[in-house]
Design a protein around this motif. Structure first.
Motif, mmCIF file in Angstrom:
data_model
loop_
_atom_site.group_PDB
_atom_site.id
_atom_site.type_symbol
_atom_site.label_atom_id
_atom_site.label_comp_id
_atom_site.label_asym_id
_atom_site.label_seq_id
_atom_site.Cartn_x
_atom_site.Cartn_y
_atom_site.Cartn_z
ATOM 1 N N GLY A 1 0.591 3.313 -3.290
ATOM 2 C CA GLY A 1 -0.640 4.099 -3.340
ATOM 3 C C GLY A 1 -0.559 5.301 -2.420
ATOM 4 N N PHE A 2 0.012 5.081 -1.241
ATOM 5 C CA PHE A 2 0.172 6.168 -0.283
ATOM 6 C C PHE A 2 1.021 7.285 -0.892
ATOM 7 C CE2 PHE A 2 2.285 8.269 3.248
ATOM 8 C CZ PHE A 2 1.229 8.525 4.093
ATOM 9 N N GLY B 1 -1.022 9.245 -3.442
ATOM 10 C CA GLY B 1 -1.970 10.126 -2.756
ATOM 11 C C GLY B 1 -1.264 11.340 -2.182
ATOM 12 N N LEU B 2 -0.083 11.077 -1.594
ATOM 13 C CA LEU B 2 0.679 12.155 -0.984
ATOM 14 C C LEU B 2 1.123 13.174 -2.040
ATOM 15 C CD1 LEU B 2 1.527 12.591 1.949
ATOM 16 C CD2 LEU B 2 3.798 11.766 1.335
ATOM 17 N N GLY C 1 0.821 -1.211 0.000
ATOM 18 C CA GLY C 1 0.000 0.000 0.000
ATOM 19 C C GLY C 1 0.853 1.259 0.000
ATOM 20 N N LEU C 2 2.177 1.075 0.139
ATOM 21 C CA LEU C 2 3.074 2.227 0.190
ATOM 22 C C LEU C 2 3.048 3.012 -1.124
ATOM 23 C CD1 LEU C 2 4.956 3.336 2.322
ATOM 24 C CD2 LEU C 2 6.848 2.196 1.182
#
Lengths: 347, 299
Positions: free
Chosen positions: A306-307, A310-311, A303-304
């Motif tokens: 995707g994170f 998003g960031l 999930g990193l």
């Protein structure tokens, strides 16, 4: 279309850089990095396609990957050899598993089919204002995914579609990406592009001076779909295996983050954003898998990536909403530098 | 006849859920022009809050989890407003929308990193899933409650917007924020209230979404909120009554399709719905109660 020489020079520089890197990659890089570079080229075409609509009309577009998916599936269905389709698509409708056509011809038909769909959606789209239009694009993406997941006879549904001839080479990718850069830049700096950009800033004023907003928006929409179709076909003919998941949110987030970081009003921005995010995602993928860094065992963190995307979007929007390049192209930067050197104040 | 009644109950309760979510979107949009793509992830947050309280504190009684769900979502909405949306207040609408979109991706992936992809079950509220027999039909309690709660929530909202100072200020802010500020109303408070209400409505929806699903996963908020967006567009984007009408219309359309479609086509339901909405917008671009899109031309 009459395009300024300076714009052409700016586009040419971007093309030259990409082609030079491509020749180096093609000649010396490992197969893994060649694959990565090809994916970069496909994403670049997609980001440019997104830029053509979103950057000029200022309507957020979440459905672009849907066009890529349509084109990818049409290419796959038409070009996959009969021997494979016989078992993989045993129940294909319209006798589609009884013949196969040359990949390039398949690409041509895929582009035409995609454009036909884009036409139908576009007729509805151009009547809408910003927010409902954006939601319509998102609904379109969902429709494409629902059809691909459920029309099992045609697409194998959620299972992978395999056995597509792997024909695309880095040279194909380079040629298509260069074409996409020139096309995006030509549209942006054409009379139509300028009018469309003006209308996104002030609808009433643009309309008052005779800009035909709906028509131009439609033109940008179709051009964007065309570029997405090229990206989709290219992707399919390179990886040889696709599934509906390949053309859904992950790719939508990725390409949007690239464009937003680079600056959606600029073709140069699209290229810059694509380069930075590709490198960033590669680093995140490495960290995500729980590697050992400097003797330290990092935990697995699914999930990193995707994170990270998003960031990028949130930070860009908060601190630099118009992206790294703003509304500038690479030639605007030189031009300003030259003026400053000549002592002309342009602030 | 009974079958028809049963299906109408179905449609009303589903429509109620969409209406609650669409209203929340419309309130925030009307007050500060933000298209809150993170609205669905508030549902996810509420779900995880209930899961963590249930698992962490060992609360077995699901009735105690209900206020946890509703309040956590309302507080989370206010928190998001402070942290994420305040910096982009007054910016170009695209900026706000994309920020919310980014926030949505962030929340999903934080859930993915820390809780994992697998769905976590939340204690189901037995009295919610029970059936009651009214006349000849058996209706799940959750459907009756959902319809009733939606009606009450909308009624309270109408009273709030018409009778209280903050409510009137919110309606005024939807027309012209600057003037409202000149009248001495704090913009911060109006926006915070809008988010609180939006979160509260989403919290109510969370309870019903969970009563149906029984489990939470990182991406559970997407589908309901996409439906809510579509509902808001059907009703006319930015209009509060439009959001309610759109929600109910969408609920009815979905249940009708579910009844009409043969099983082999059931998977295509959403594709049909969205295509139908597209056709509706072709005929009536402004939705049911919205204003015609402005292209700066004579009407």
């Amino acid at each position: 279309m009459k395009i300024e020489r300076r714009a052409l020079a700016g586009a040419a520089v971007l093309v030259l850089v990409i082609v030079a890197v491509g020749i180096l990659m093609g000649g010396f890089a490992s197969p893994y990095h060649q694959r990565l570079f090809f994916t970069f080229l496909v994403n670049l075409i997609a980001v440019l396609g997104l830029q053509v609509f979103m950057g000029n009309s200022d309507i957020t577009h979440f459905g672009h990957i849907g066009f890529m998916g349509i084109s990818a599936y049409v290419t796959a269905i038409l070009a996959t050899p009969v021997a494979i389709k016989g078992s993989a698509l045993a129940t294909a409708p319209f006798g589609l598993n009884t013949f196969a056509i040359a990949p390039l011809l398949a690409v041509l038909i895929a582009v035409l089919v995609t454009l036909a769909v884009a036409f139908l959606v576009g007729v509805m789209m151009v009547r809408q204002n910003g927010v409902p239009a954006t939601i319509a694009t998102l609904a379109f993406l969902v429709i494409v995914n629902v059809v691909a997941m459920n029309w099992v006879d045609l697409t194998r549904g959620p299972r992978a579609f395999y056995g597509i001839p792997v024909k695309a080479t880095i040279a194909w990718g380079l040629a298509s990406a260069s074409f996409a850069i020139l096309l995006a830049r030509a549209f942006r700096d054409s009379k139509w592009g300028l009018q469309l950009r003006a209308s996104s800033e002030d609808v009433a004023a643009a309309s008052a001076v005779g800009v035909r907003i709906r028509k131009l928006r439609f033109a940008a929409w179709m051009l964007s779909a065309f570029m997405m179709a090229i990206a989709g076909s290219l992707f399919t003919l390179f990886v040889g295996t696709i599934s509906p998941k390949s053309f859904y949110f992950d790719l939508t987030f990725l390409t949007l983050a690239m464009l937003i970081l680079g600056g959606m009003h600029s073709v140069t921005g699209a290229v810059v954003g694509c380069v930075i995010v590709t490198i960033g995602v590669e680093i995140m993928r490495f960290l995500e898998s729980g590697p050992v860094v400097a003797g330290l065992q990092l935990p697995e963190m699914f999930g990193l990536t995707g994170f990270f995307l998003g960031l990028i979007i949130v930070l860009s929007m908060t601190f630099r909403p118009s992206g790294l390049m703003g509304a500038d192209e690479i030639d605007d930067l030189w031009h300003r530098r030259r003026l400053r050197k000549a002592g002309i104040d342009i602030s | 006849m009974d079958y028809l009644l049963q299906q109408s109950m179905n449609a009303l309760s589903l429509g109620g859920e969409y209406a609650l979510l669409a209203l929340g979107l419309a309130i925030v949009f009307s007050v500060m022009g933000l298209v809150n793509f993170a609205h669905g992830d508030m549902i996810t947050f509420g779900g995880y809050a209930m899961f963590l309280v249930a698992a962490g504190l060992g609360i077995a009684n699901p009735a105690l989890l209900l206020p946890v769900g509703v309040l956590s979502v309302a507080l989370f909405a206010m928190f998001l407003e402070r942290v994420a949306f305040k910096p982009v207040r007054g910016a170009h609408p695209t900026t706000g929308m994309l920020t919310a979109f980014g926030v949505s991706i962030l929340i999903q992936n934080v859930a993915l990193i820390f809780v994992g992809t697998r769905a976590k079950s939340v204690p189901t509220m037995d009295f919610l899933v029970a059936n009651v027999t009214i006349g000849a039909i058996r209706v799940p309690v959750v459907q009756i409650l959902e319809t009733a709660v939606t009606v009450v929530a909308i009624a309270l909202l109408v009273v709030f917007l018409r009778r209280t100072t903050t409510g009137i200020a919110m309606r005024a802010a939807a027309k012209d924020v600057q003037t409202v500020r000149l009248m001495g109303v704090r913009a911060d408070r109006v926006v915070a209230t809008a988010f609180a209400i939006s979160g509260f409505l989403a919290g109510l929806a969370t309870i019903f979404v969970l009563a149906r699903r029984g489990a939470v996963d990182p991406f559970m908020g997407f589908t309901p909120v996409l439906k809510a967006f579509v509902a808001a567009v059907i009703g006319g984007f930015g209009s509060l009554p439009g959001a309610v009408i759109g929600g109910v219309v969408l609920g009815i359309a979905e249940v009708m399709l579910q009844v009409v479609l043969p099983e082999s086509m059931a998977g295509f339901r959403d594709a049909f719905i969205f295509t139908a909405v597209g056709v509706l917008l072709l005929v009536r671009p402004q939705g049911i109660l919205g204003q015609r899109p402005d292209f700066g031309e004579k009407s």
